[in-house]
Design an enzyme around this catalytic site. Structure first.
Site, PDB file in Angstrom:
ATOM      1  N   GLU A 138       4.155  -6.571  15.544  1.00 14.25           N
ATOM      2  CA  GLU A 138       4.137  -6.104  14.059  1.00 14.25           C
ATOM      3  C   GLU A 138       3.450  -4.889  13.952  1.00 14.25           C
ATOM      4  O   GLU A 138       2.685  -4.485  14.796  1.00 14.25           O
ATOM      5  CB  GLU A 138       3.222  -7.218  13.321  1.00 14.25           C
ATOM      6  CG  GLU A 138       4.035  -8.645  13.536  1.00 14.25           C
ATOM      7  CD  GLU A 138       2.754  -9.649  13.112  1.00 14.25           C
ATOM      8  OE1 GLU A 138       2.952 -11.065  13.215  1.00 14.25           O
ATOM      9  OE2 GLU A 138       1.911  -9.234  12.707  1.00 14.25           O
ATOM     10  N   LYS A 140       0.720  -2.210  12.686  1.00 14.65           N
ATOM     11  CA  LYS A 140      -0.775  -2.678  12.582  1.00 14.65           C
ATOM     12  C   LYS A 140      -0.908  -2.025  11.284  1.00 14.65           C
ATOM     13  O   LYS A 140      -1.376  -0.726  11.219  1.00 14.65           O
ATOM     14  CB  LYS A 140      -1.722  -2.237  13.522  1.00 14.65           C
ATOM     15  CG  LYS A 140      -3.237  -2.564  13.373  1.00 14.65           C
ATOM     16  CD  LYS A 140      -3.943  -2.146  14.671  1.00 14.65           C
ATOM     17  CE  LYS A 140      -5.442  -2.566  14.421  1.00 14.65           C
ATOM     18  NZ  LYS A 140      -6.311  -1.665  13.151  1.00 14.65           N
ATOM     19  N   ASP A 142      -2.481  -0.324   7.980  1.00  8.53           N
ATOM     20  CA  ASP A 142      -4.178   0.296   7.674  1.00  8.53           C
ATOM     21  C   ASP A 142      -4.642   0.325   6.341  1.00  8.53           C
ATOM     22  O   ASP A 142      -4.432   1.244   5.679  1.00  8.53           O
ATOM     23  CB  ASP A 142      -4.233   1.901   8.143  1.00  8.53           C
ATOM     24  CG  ASP A 142      -5.460   2.457   8.274  1.00  8.53           C
ATOM     25  OD1 ASP A 142      -6.521   1.684   8.374  1.00  8.53           O
ATOM     26  OD2 ASP A 142      -5.705   3.850   8.281  1.00  8.53           O
ATOM     27  N   TYR A 248       2.281 -10.199   4.216  1.00 12.28           N
ATOM     28  CA  TYR A 248       1.491 -11.383   4.986  1.00 12.28           C
ATOM     29  C   TYR A 248       1.861 -11.638   6.472  1.00 12.28           C
ATOM     30  O   TYR A 248       2.863 -11.430   6.671  1.00 12.28           O
ATOM     31  CB  TYR A 248       1.695 -12.796   4.226  1.00 12.28           C
ATOM     32  CG  TYR A 248       1.382 -12.727   2.587  1.00 12.28           C
ATOM     33  CD1 TYR A 248       0.327 -13.143   2.201  1.00 12.28           C
ATOM     34  CD2 TYR A 248       2.311 -12.124   1.598  1.00 12.28           C
ATOM     35  CE1 TYR A 248      -0.016 -12.935   1.079  1.00 12.28           C
ATOM     36  CE2 TYR A 248       2.082 -11.911   0.255  1.00 12.28           C
ATOM     37  CZ  TYR A 248       0.837 -12.462   0.126  1.00 12.28           C
ATOM     38  OH  TYR A 248       0.416 -12.484  -1.325  1.00 12.28           O
ATOM     39  N   LYS A 336      -3.151   0.984  19.751  1.00 16.94           N
ATOM     40  CA  LYS A 336      -3.184   1.800  18.653  1.00 16.94           C
ATOM     41  C   LYS A 336      -2.427   3.071  18.988  1.00 16.94           C
ATOM     42  O   LYS A 336      -2.052   3.485  20.138  1.00 16.94           O
ATOM     43  CB  LYS A 336      -4.922   2.153  18.710  1.00 16.94           C
ATOM     44  CG  LYS A 336      -5.781   0.989  18.390  1.00 16.94           C
ATOM     45  CD  LYS A 336      -5.583   0.605  16.807  1.00 16.94           C
ATOM     46  CE  LYS A 336      -6.047   1.853  15.984  1.00 16.94           C
ATOM     47  NZ  LYS A 336      -7.564   1.819  15.996  1.00 16.94           N
ATOM     48  N   CYS A 427      -1.161  24.295 -18.018  1.00 24.26           N
ATOM     49  CA  CYS A 427      -2.133  23.453 -17.238  1.00 24.26           C
ATOM     50  C   CYS A 427      -1.762  22.002 -17.289  1.00 24.26           C
ATOM     51  O   CYS A 427      -1.166  21.524 -18.182  1.00 24.26           O
ATOM     52  CB  CYS A 427      -3.523  23.449 -18.273  1.00 24.26           C
ATOM     53  SG  CYS A 427      -4.651  22.275 -17.542  1.00 24.26           S
ATOM     54  N   CYS A 430      -3.642  19.618 -19.774  1.00 26.06           N
ATOM     55  CA  CYS A 430      -3.887  19.876 -21.442  1.00 26.06           C
ATOM     56  C   CYS A 430      -2.604  20.545 -21.785  1.00 26.06           C
ATOM     57  O   CYS A 430      -2.543  20.581 -23.173  1.00 26.06           O
ATOM     58  CB  CYS A 430      -5.121  20.658 -21.768  1.00 26.06           C
ATOM     59  SG  CYS A 430      -5.112  22.374 -21.476  1.00 26.06           S
ATOM     60  N   CYS A 443      -6.526  28.043 -16.635  1.00 22.50           N
ATOM     61  CA  CYS A 443      -6.243  27.406 -17.725  1.00 22.50           C
ATOM     62  C   CYS A 443      -6.926  27.732 -18.869  1.00 22.50           C
ATOM     63  O   CYS A 443      -8.108  27.993 -18.961  1.00 22.50           O
ATOM     64  CB  CYS A 443      -6.445  25.821 -17.738  1.00 22.50           C
ATOM     65  SG  CYS A 443      -6.386  24.815 -19.371  1.00 22.50           S
ATOM     66  N   CYS A 449      -9.972  21.365 -23.103  1.00 20.74           N
ATOM     67  CA  CYS A 449      -9.104  20.785 -21.993  1.00 20.74           C
ATOM     68  C   CYS A 449     -10.022  19.382 -21.104  1.00 20.74           C
ATOM     69  O   CYS A 449     -10.988  19.660 -20.972  1.00 20.74           O
ATOM     70  CB  CYS A 449      -8.918  21.534 -20.693  1.00 20.74           C
ATOM     71  SG  CYS A 449      -8.312  21.182 -19.232  1.00 20.74           S
TER      72      CYS A 449
END
Length: 694
Positions: A138, A140, A142, A248, A336, A427, A430, A443, A449
């Protein structure tokens, strides 16, 4: 069997092509409401299973939303709420703390290595002890490992791994995750405790980080940190807003056990438990090693982070015979992957809005190891440098850390796009126009803002501003998110009851903060000018401006109408003068300054410069003084030739600590062997130096 088979459609009208033109609630009897609630719950659970487990939804999202809304309305109108209802997935009231509970069975760690010979040693040991076996391989994941306990098919609790023996009960948070069924489907065991991995999909992680960066918040380093930080939130509503999912992968305990691990995994989807589609059964350890190599090649194409593969003995009897150590199961081994080192693809680019409006492009990366630190973002500095390096989304780049601190993109290793990233015209926070000043982009929204507002409040309260202890980045973010601060001026409208309603605030901390804010209503002029966060105007320049103009009104009038007058002040040239002028003629900034002045009256400056009795000394102040404010004390020592700074360093001569002093500054003073004076000792020092305190 799953609920949504053809025979069940006639019994439950909300499974296939469900009607959404519901009768008004007032036309329903309680019996009719109960019947409809049960049908809706049953249907929504099946739609969840189809969506999250099978990836084959039966209905459109809009139709699902209509069914969900109807169920919620029925439960509220007829008081029919239930812990297992799908509506519980939207969160609930915040919790004060998590309860620690013991696991059904220990959640042990897995022996692991990145060396192929260690994997072969594992395989040889298994063969010696139990003979030839098949393995289940399976990915692994993280993420965050958790225990999910179901009794009579109902989710009883969800618990973090903790120390392997006991963990935190985060059931209310787990209920908000779409791939966590509240009720199992099919012919499930009466009792079932399963182990799953909660994670944040990579695309959702990058999108979430982008939002955080654009809001001026610190992004998460990697999906695992984002997941861990989310699942332990005390407010389930926050968890519900974040994009978590679950795979699961093991049975911890059950009233009915299968003979093999593969059989367990095959039955999980029948129960509504989502299983990863990359799981494979192999004949021997060499095939498991080959599986790992294939997963390493596929790693970047997956929608979730993995850091290796897990190799498990398939047969349960063989597992029992192999047993376990105090720390790990002897029938499983993790092979790993090597850490990604320095070279990684750019997934997206976000624009970070600074306090002064400067826009910094930030590359969002596939997490990569740089000098032993996991990096998921890197600065692109400015549009000019982006064009020079020809960097864009999709390119594979080399990442370095400047001074071992700030990650930056050094070069493009492999071009995966056309051209380079183009700066936005507006921006992202805003929508105000973006203007260029040489290589820098800004901006123009000013304090209007939201991103600049948050950072401006932080700066206003910082050591370089009004030094409001207890109001740092975290608390400012909390107050803004709670809609208690929409401008700097709102600081002066805060009430104790509002603070006490927030997580982490007690009577003492709330009272101390309000006292700090109240004490800042008549700040020294130089502190107030600095606190406004005018670009290029720090504490030193602010002091010179205060001494030159004496009052805030005089300074502001000159800034607005006669910016050339500013150029005669020490530390102020034509560039700084023009920046100050642009700050005050901005309508958004002017409105914010006016609103603050409704609560604050900056003191006038006494032109008398005093003497040089304290020349060469540097003071830092913390806590509340009885005779005068900290700002007045700073002004006093500066008038007599000393420096007053906001933080303790090796150059500090004295830390003056009043009532309720900050712990950090005192710790720093002890670390740097800086003398700590109480208020009476401070006045005695001034008198000894011949300073007349009046």
């Amino acid at each position: 069997m799953p609920v949504a088979d053809e025979d069940a459609d006639e019994d439950n009208p909300y499974l296939r092509e469900p009607p959404t033109d519901f009768a008004p609630l007032e036309d329903l009897s309680e019996v009719e409401a109960r019947e409809q609630v049960e049908l809706l719950r049953e249907a929504i659970r099946e739609h969840d299973r189809r969506y999250y487990v099978e990836s084959e939804p039966l209905i459109a999202d809009r139709t699902y939303d209509a069914l969900f809304a109807r169920l919620r309305d029925l439960e509220e109108e007829f008081d029919l709420s239930h812990p297992d209802s799908p509506t519980r997935s939207v969160g609930g009231e915040p919790m004060e703390e998590f309860e620690t509970v013991e696991h059904v069975e220990p959640m042990l760690s897995i022996d692991q290595s990145g060396e192929v010979e260690d994997v072969r040693d594992f395989g040889n040991r298994v063969q010696r002890e139990v003979g030839d076996v098949e393995y289940v391989c399976e990915p692994k994941f993280d993420g965050v490992s958790m225990e999910f306990v179901y009794e009579a098919g109902s989710l009883e609790r969800a618990v973090t791994r903790g120390d392997g023996r006991e963990g935190d009960d985060v059931t209310r948070n787990a209920r908000t995750i779409g791939s966590v069924p509240q009720q199992l489907h099919g012919d499930h065991p009466e009792f079932l405790a399963v182990r799953g991995e909660v994670y944040m999909p990579k695309d959702a992680f990058q999108a979430h980080n982008r939002e955080r960066i654009e809001r001026g918040e610190e992004p998460f380093a990697n999906p695992r940190n984002a997941t861990a930080g989310t699942i332990r939130q005390l407010d389930p509503a926050i968890v519900a807003e974040r994009p978590l999912a679950v795979f699961y992968f093991d049975v911890l305990a059950a009233s009915e056990l299968e003979d093999t691990h593969r059989d367990e995994l095959e039955r999980f989807p029948e129960f509504g438990l989502r299983v990863n589609d990359r799981v494979e059964v192999v004949d021997d350890i060499e095939d498991a090693i080959e599986y790992r190599d294939r997963m390493l090649e596929a790693r970047d194409d997956l929608g979730y982070e993995i850091d290796g593969v897990v190799i498990k003995v398939d047969d349960r009897d063989a597992r029992e015979e192999l047993g376990q150590t105090a720390r790990h199961d002897r029938w499983a081994f993790a092979y790993k992957f090597p850490a990604r080192a320095e070279v990684t693809p750019i997934v997206d680019v976000a624009l970070q809005v600074g306090r002064t409006g400067r826009l910094t492009p930030v590359a969002l990366l596939e997490p990569v190891d740089v000098g032993g630190v996991t990096v998921s973002r890197a600065s692109l500095h400015n549009p000019e440098e982006i064009a020079e390096k020809n960097v864009n989304v999709g390119d594979t780049v080399r990442v370095q850390r400047a001074g071992d601190v700030i990650p930056y993109v050094e070069e493009v290793v492999k071009k995966g796009s056309e051209g380079h990233y183009e700066m936005l015209d507006a921006c992202p926070v805003c929508g105000s126009p973006v203007e260029r000043d040489g290589p820098i982009a800004f901006c123009t929204g000013g304090l209007g803002c939201d991103a600049q507002l948050r950072r401006s409040i932080e700066y206003y309260a910082s050591d370089d501003g009004l030094d409001l202890e207890g109001l740092g980045e975290k608390s400012v973010r909390q107050l803004v998110d709670a809609d208690l601060l929409e401008s700097v001026a709102d600081l002066y409208e805060l009430e104790q009851d509002e603070l006490l309603a927030l997580e982490g605030w007690g009577g003492t901390s709330a009272e101390n903060l309000l006292k700090e804010i109240e004490g800042s209503r008549e700040p020294p002029l130089s502190d107030f000018i600095s606190a406004l966060g005018i670009p290029l105007v720090g504490p030193t320049t602010a002091r010179e401006l205060a001494r030159e103009f004496g009052t805030f009104d005089a300074f502001r009038e000159a800034a607005e109408t006669e910016p050339e007058r500013l150029e005669g002040v020490d530390d102020v040239g034509d560039t700084v003068a023009e920046t100050i002028h642009e700050f005050f003629v901005s309508e958004a900034n002017a409105a914010v300054v006016d609103s603050v002045l409704e609560h604050v009256s900056p003191q006038e400056v006494d032109i008398d410069t005093g003497g040089d009795e304290l020349a060469g000394l540097t003071f830092v102040f913390t806590g509340s003084l009885e005779e005068m404010t900290r700002g007045d004390a700073r002004e006093l020592v500066e008038t007599h030739g000393a420096n007053a700074t906001g933080s303790v360093s090796g150059n500090t001569d004295y830390l003056v600590a009043g009532d309720n002093p900050g712990a950090t500054k005192q710790e720093d003073a002890r670390d740097e062997d800086v003398p700590i004076l109480d208020e009476s000792e401070f006045w005695t020092l001034l008198e000894d130096e011949g300073i007349d305190l009046g």
